[in-house]
Design an enzyme around this catalytic site. Structure first.
Site, PDB file in Angstrom:
ATOM      1  N   ASP A   1       0.833  -1.208   0.000  1.00  0.00           N
ATOM      2  CA  ASP A   1       0.000   0.000   0.000  1.00  0.00           C
ATOM      3  C   ASP A   1       0.869   1.262   0.000  1.00  0.00           C
ATOM      4  OD1 ASP A   1      -2.325   1.472   0.152  1.00  0.00           O
ATOM      5  OD2 ASP A   1      -3.075   0.493   1.956  1.00  0.00           O
TER       6      ASP A   1
ATOM      7  N   CYS B   1      -1.273  -1.170  -4.365  1.00  0.00           N
ATOM      8  CA  CYS B   1      -2.408  -0.425  -3.830  1.00  0.00           C
ATOM      9  C   CYS B   1      -1.893   0.951  -3.455  1.00  0.00           C
ATOM     10  CB  CYS B   1      -2.943  -1.145  -2.591  1.00  0.00           C
ATOM     11  SG  CYS B   1      -4.257  -0.258  -1.735  1.00  0.00           S
TER      12      CYS B   1
ATOM     13  N   ASP C   1     -10.538   2.121  -3.412  1.00  0.00           N
ATOM     14  CA  ASP C   1     -11.100   1.936  -2.070  1.00  0.00           C
ATOM     15  C   ASP C   1     -12.614   2.007  -2.119  1.00  0.00           C
ATOM     16  OD1 ASP C   1      -8.848   1.495  -0.652  1.00  0.00           O
ATOM     17  OD2 ASP C   1      -8.709   3.482   0.251  1.00  0.00           O
TER      18      ASP C   1
HETATM   19  C1  DGJ Z   1      -5.828   1.850   1.997  1.00  0.00           C
HETATM   20  C2  DGJ Z   1      -6.197   0.642   1.212  1.00  0.00           C
HETATM   21  O1  DGJ Z   1      -6.673   0.973  -0.033  1.00  0.00           O
HETATM   22  C3  DGJ Z   1      -7.221  -0.152   2.021  1.00  0.00           C
HETATM   23  O2  DGJ Z   1      -7.675  -1.231   1.274  1.00  0.00           O
HETATM   24  C4  DGJ Z   1      -6.575  -0.578   3.298  1.00  0.00           C
HETATM   25  O3  DGJ Z   1      -5.523  -1.445   3.022  1.00  0.00           O
HETATM   26  C5  DGJ Z   1      -6.084   0.639   4.069  1.00  0.00           C
HETATM   27  N1  DGJ Z   1      -5.246   1.468   3.248  1.00  0.00           N
HETATM   28  C6  DGJ Z   1      -5.323   0.231   5.291  1.00  0.00           C
HETATM   29  O4  DGJ Z   1      -4.766   1.282   5.943  1.00  0.00           O
END
Ligand code: DGJ
Length: 727
Positions: A477, A525, A547
């Site tokens: 992420d 991500c 998200d």
């Molecule tokens: C942002 C991501 O897009 C979510 O799916 C999740 O992993 C959160 N961060 C966690 O902090």
């Protein structure tokens, strides 16, 4: 595939379907001549006539009709009379920005050489592609520009990038550098872009190219949810199935700039490369600098045709490794159900139930590491929280596997919270200027990946957890953008290099980790699709698309994302209702139809489901597994754009043509038009197809011409999934 025509003084890159041609004007300048459908010879029938125009300077004093300001150029510089957007800006040792690069020679290489340190499309064998390297040299400093062009036998794409080599005795300073520049001939085009925001990534905007320039860019330290490094040009009447379309996409995940400039005499210049706002690079004498790569695709089969080339090329020759050609597991992610309050007991009960429903992978998202009780602390300290996981992560992962699903885990390695051991030990590891308080975002700061010690720390801390747990999957992420561009590691004169050095550091980390853990499935991500780009796909063959898990919003997001990226690369989850982002309540079947159109997962507390819901999900997963090959490795056709109305539709055709899956969505109920028919694509018109369910048989010609009707329920947010088999 590549040839130089002496008589025409022109290079041809030609695979029998597309032709890319440029010539050498007056022995010095590279002149764009054609990029489009295969043409045997570009004789110049449509070449604009040159006039002696006002304000046009004449580099050849004998020829007042010749000016670089009107010449369609291949890689234009500045200060020589082309006042349009330059492809490069170089400051020489005397502080001036005047250079004169002239054509010198060329080489043709078999295959496609890699771009050191950068992601790029690749050729697996030398026979798959050919590469032309054209060398330009500055007449004063003897710096060189090496323009690379690769053409593929099987894909209708040209890859371009540029290398700059400083002269043998003089350093230079790069201020602007485009990976590609191309002057399209006089014509009217539509411009399509994929812009958006967090929760609304990759929205298609279509507009005519009128006067002036359109600039798309990111200076956020990531390609960003706000923009995509991509320009699509079409003829005005091009639609999904018909007409000419050109797509240009940068294989890069950091700051970029794309320029679409309509010039007064009619042509359109398109460029893509670094964003000069955050770019600069010092080159010592004889040192080399490599730009990222741009992929240029042409199709005369409409936008679907264009996307098919991107999809095939990216799935087979950009994604790499163990997972490239494999179908991907159905996963359960812990985030939306538990956010930070996750623990061993919850993980195990979820994993057991996930296995029972047919899921294949349990992903432990954010919240697992020491002191991570909320988003104020602990980023950077990648060891398990003993209060939540008293028996350790290795033990948890083993038990999860025993429950019948693989174990996956979340990281956000590029970041640190102030409240962390990492920050306390290395406050100088964050990106900031020491003279100002750095600006927090989600309470966190960005690590300085230009510093090799930081990169080593990331590799080792992620590797330790992967070793301990034997994880099969990593979600990587990145939840903030970069401000305060300053590095304690770089000397003052190299501070402008930070944003690109950050990307080089990140790519290096990813290269090392993916090489060390070749069987781990990495999913990119950035708060969703904030870094869903071709650069990341080189390391991670799938990305969390958004998200926003609301099924209705997802239609548009996935539709836009599919312009460049195939469904197998798009993480798509069924989540709980009311939806966390929109509050909307959509049927489980619709949420599934949207998520099965990507790379399926679930993201909810499945322990709280009713028996009926459990059965429905069990059936969904069984169906998905049956169709997975078609959905993940088949050909995807967009049929109806949710951005333009109340409906969305697409269909998949399996690689062998035997199976067709059509997903049709109706957003709001329509009392008058209860039935909608969509015209399918990619079928064999001579063959018949049997519909699963009622076994009705229809001809491929009828399904493509007259269409396939779906009877949506009398309610909002409905979906119809139809499966057809060739008989
Ligand atoms: C942002 C991501 O897009 C979510 O799916 C999740 O992993 C959160 N961060 C966690 O902090």
């Amino acid at each position: 595939m590549i040839r130089f025509e002496e008589q025409e003084n022109a290079f041809y890159l030609d695979n029998g379907r597309i032709t890319y041609c440029f010539g050498i004007a007056k022995g010095r300048w590279l002149e764009s001549r054609w990029f489009g459908r295969h043409i045997r010879r570009i004789g110049g029938s449509a070449r604009p006539r040159y006039f002696d125009r006002g304000f046009c300077s004449n580099p050849d004093p004998e020829d007042k009709k010749f000016s670089l300001d009107t010449l369609p150029q291949e890689y234009p510089g500045m200060n020589e009379g082309d006042f349009r957007s330059p492809a490069y800006g170089i400051q020489t040792a005397d502080g001036r920005r005047v250079t004169r690069f002239v054509y010198r020679d060329y080489r043709i290489l078999p295959g496609k050489p890699p771009l050191t340190g950068l992601p790029a499309v690749y050729a697996e064998g030398e026979e798959e592609a050919e590469t032309l390297v054209v060398r330009l040299e500055d007449t004063a400093t003897r710096a060189q520009l090496l323009l690379y062009y690769t053409i593929f036998r099987e894909y209708d794409a040209i890859c371009r990038h540029v290398e700059v080599v400083a002269g043998p005795e003089e350093p230079l300073q790069l201020e602007t550098l485009m990976a590609m520049s191309l002057d399209f001939p006089r014509a009217d085009y539509d411009l399509l872009t994929l812009s958006g925001a967090h929760l609304q990534e990759k929205t298609i905007t279509r507009r005519p190219v009128t006067a002036d320039s359109v600039t798309l860019e990111s200076s956020r330290g990531a390609s960003s949810p706000q923009q995509t490094p991509c320009v699509l040009l079409t003829d005005p009447n091009t639609d999904e199935d018909r007409g000419r379309a050109w797509g240009i996409n940068l294989v890069y995940s950091g700051d970029f700039r794309a320029v679409v400039q309509k010039e007064p005499f009619g042509g359109v210049r398109v460029q893509m490369g670094f964003n000069p706002q955050t770019f600069g690079w010092q080159l010592a004498p004889a040192r080399r600098f490599v730009s990222p790569e741009a992929v240029l695709v042409y199709s005369d089969a409409g936008l679907n045709g264009l996307s098919h080339t991107f999809h095939r090329l990216y799935a087979r020759r950009l994604c790499r490794g163990y997972w490239r050609d494999r179908t991907r597991p159905v996963l359960l992610n812990s985030w939306e159900a538990f956010t930070f309050s996750i623990d061993e007991e919850k993980c195990l009960s979820l994993a057991r139930q996930a296995a029972d429903l047919g899921m294949e992978l349990f992903v432990l998202d954010d919240g697992w590491f020491r002191n991570r009780t909320d988003d104020h602390r602990a980023l950077g300290d990648w060891t398990a929280d003993p209060r939540k996981f008293p028996h350790g992560l290795g033990n948890l992962a083993r038990k999860i596997r025993e429950a019948g699903v693989a174990f996956g885990i979340w990281f956000e390695p590029e970041m640190v919270n102030r409240d962390s051991d990492l920050y306390r030990a290395h406050p100088d590891w964050i990106i900031r200027s020491p003279r100002y308080e750095p600006v927090p975002s989600r309470n966190q700061f960005v690590l300085d990946l230009s510093n090799p010690a930081v990169c080593d720390y990331l590799v080792e801390s992620v590797a330790r957890v992967l070793q301990e747990t034997g994880a099969a999957y990593v979600k990587w992420d990145m939840n903030r953008h970069i401000t305060d561009l300053g590095s304690a590691w770089l000397p003052p004169e190299r501070q402008r290099e930070l944003s690109h050095r950050y990307m080089l550091g990140l790519y290096d980390v990813l290269e090392r980790l993916t090489a060390r853990f070749p069987r781990v499935l990495f999913e990119g991500c950035s708060s969703g699709g904030g870094r869903f780009d071709a650069g990341m796909l080189y390391y991670m063959p799938q990305t969390w698309t958004s998200d926003n898990t609301d099924a209705v919003c997802r239609l548009q997001i996935q539709y836009g994302t599919s312009m460049l990226f195939p469904p197998v690369t798009m993480g798509a989850h069924v989540s709980a209702v009311p939806n966390h982002q929109t509050g909307r309540i959509t049927p489980l079947a619709t949420r599934f139809a949207a998520a099965m159109s990507g790379n399926l997962g679930y993201e909810m507390d499945i322990r709280t489901l009713s028996e009926a819901e459990r059965e429905e999900i069990r059936a969904q997963i069984a169906l998905y597994k049956e169709l997975r090959e078609t959905l993940q490795q088949g050909t995807f056709y967009r049929l109806r754009d949710p951005g333009t109305g109340n409906e969305a539709a697409w269909n998949f055709v399996s690689a062998d043509g035997q199976t067709v899956v059509c997903c049709a969505f109706r957003i709001l109920a329509d009392p008058l038009r209860r039935t909608t028919a969509v015209r399918l694509r990619g079928l064999d018109p001579e063959a018949d197809y049997r519909r699963e369910g009622d076994n009705a048989v229809f001809g491929g010609d009828e399904l493509m011409e007259s269409g396939l009707a779906a009877d949506p329920l009398r309610q909002d947010f409905t979906a119809a999934v139809t499966v057809l088999h060739k008989v």
